[in-house]
Design an enzyme around this catalytic site. Structure first.
Site, PDB file in Angstrom:
ATOM      1  N   GLU A   5       0.812  -1.213   0.000  1.00  0.00           N
ATOM      2  CA  GLU A   5       0.000   0.000   0.000  1.00  0.00           C
ATOM      3  C   GLU A   5       0.853   1.274   0.000  1.00  0.00           C
ATOM      4  O   GLU A   5       0.773   2.114   0.895  1.00  0.00           O
ATOM      5  CB  GLU A   5      -0.949  -0.009   1.200  1.00  0.00           C
ATOM      6  CG  GLU A   5      -1.957  -1.159   1.138  1.00  0.00           C
ATOM      7  CD  GLU A   5      -2.873  -1.212   2.345  1.00  0.00           C
ATOM      8  OE1 GLU A   5      -2.510  -0.672   3.407  1.00  0.00           O
ATOM      9  OE2 GLU A   5      -3.969  -1.805   2.236  1.00  0.00           O
ATOM     10  N   VAL A   6       1.663   1.406  -1.026  1.00  0.00           N
ATOM     11  CA  VAL A   6       2.502   2.597  -1.188  1.00  0.00           C
ATOM     12  C   VAL A   6       1.736   3.601  -2.053  1.00  0.00           C
ATOM     13  O   VAL A   6       1.626   3.441  -3.273  1.00  0.00           O
ATOM     14  CB  VAL A   6       3.850   2.246  -1.829  1.00  0.00           C
ATOM     15  CG1 VAL A   6       4.693   3.505  -2.018  1.00  0.00           C
ATOM     16  CG2 VAL A   6       4.591   1.223  -0.968  1.00  0.00           C
TER      17      VAL A   6
END
Length: 268
Positions: free
Chosen positions: A99-100
């Site tokens: 989840e960047v």
């Protein structure tokens, strides 16, 4: 505990809990063939690092992913990995990459300026994305397959057959490259799980992934899984129940769903 990884090689099963291992004592168990792999999730999910080193934050209002424009960020990451290397003898680390959201880099002036100077977009600065295994093995690296869409067990709307039909060797046609895929992992994240429901969330869908990894692709390509695999999973789920593992019904519409009626295992 945020979650755990169940890693199935093509011959073995590993449970990789994602929490502090400070109380574990030995970090490897050679007699059983089990290694503990530490995860340092970067550059996302690292907002807490900035409490000690605020320069790691892109800004005070935008705190993750870590500031990609500063050498200091990479010095800190390298230092942490070097320290962990002294604690965990296993040769590999899990670097997360979960989840960047790179919008923070675009909206932070000094990072946006740095990206322009480097002639990069935020996506260039963080290139990890879907289809990692084919890209990795094409360069001669080994890979452990996962599938965020159907092998994240907290996705409760994913049925067993979607888990089963995920193809670890998708996009990898060269036989020598296929051998670089060591196995796969299903991910059990802990945001909506505790001791009351974690077993139902993991099992039996994790078993579907395990059988998929232990089966040759050629043997499954034209098979009807409802005929070839479903009865085995029903049996395995009931076997787990008999051994005290609270595995959920196989064909329930959602993970952790209640059975359609009482006595489902007796009916078999």
């Amino acid at each position: 505990m945020r979650g755990m990884l169940l890693y199935f090689s093509f011959r073995s099963l590993y449970l990789l809990p994602l929490h502090s291992f400070c109380s574990l004592g030995p970090r490897t168990f050679p007699d059983t063939g089990i290694h503990v792999m530490a995860e340092v999730d970067v550059p996302g999910h690292a907002e807490s690092w900035g409490v000690g080193y605020q320069d790691l934050w892109p800004s005070s209002s935008c705190r993750e992913p870590l500031d990609v424009s500063k050498n200091f960020t990479f010095d800190v990451v390298s230092g942490i990995l070097a320290d962990l290397r002294k604690i965990f003898p296993f040769e590999l680390f899990h670097l997360g990459g979960d989840e960047v959201h790179t919008d923070c880099w675009s909206s932070t002036p000094h990072i946006s300026q740095w990206l322009q100077e480097q002639r990069m977009t935020p996506k260039d600065a963080y290139k990890l994305g879907p289809g990692v295994c084919p890209k990795a093995v094409a360069k001669g690296f080994q890979c452990i397959f996962s599938n965020q869409g159907v092998w994240y067990l907290d996705h409760l709307d994913v049925p067993w057959d979607s888990v089963y039909n995920a193809e670890p060797l998708e996009g990898i046609n060269d036989v020598s490259a296929q051998k670089l895929v060591l196995g796969g992992e299903v991910c059990m994240w802990g945001e909506t799980a505790d001791t009351s429901d974690v077993q139902q969330t993991i099992w039996p869908r994790a078993a579907a992934a395990a059988e998929r990894l232990w089966s040759k692709r050629e043997a499954l390509s034209a098979a009807n899984t409802n005929i070839t695999a479903l009865s085995r999973l029903h049996y395995f789920r009931c076997l787990l129940n008999m051994r005290g593992v609270q595995a959920a019904p196989v064909t329930a519409p959602y993970g952790r769903s209640a059975p359609y009626g009482p006595g489902s295992c007796y009916a078999q």
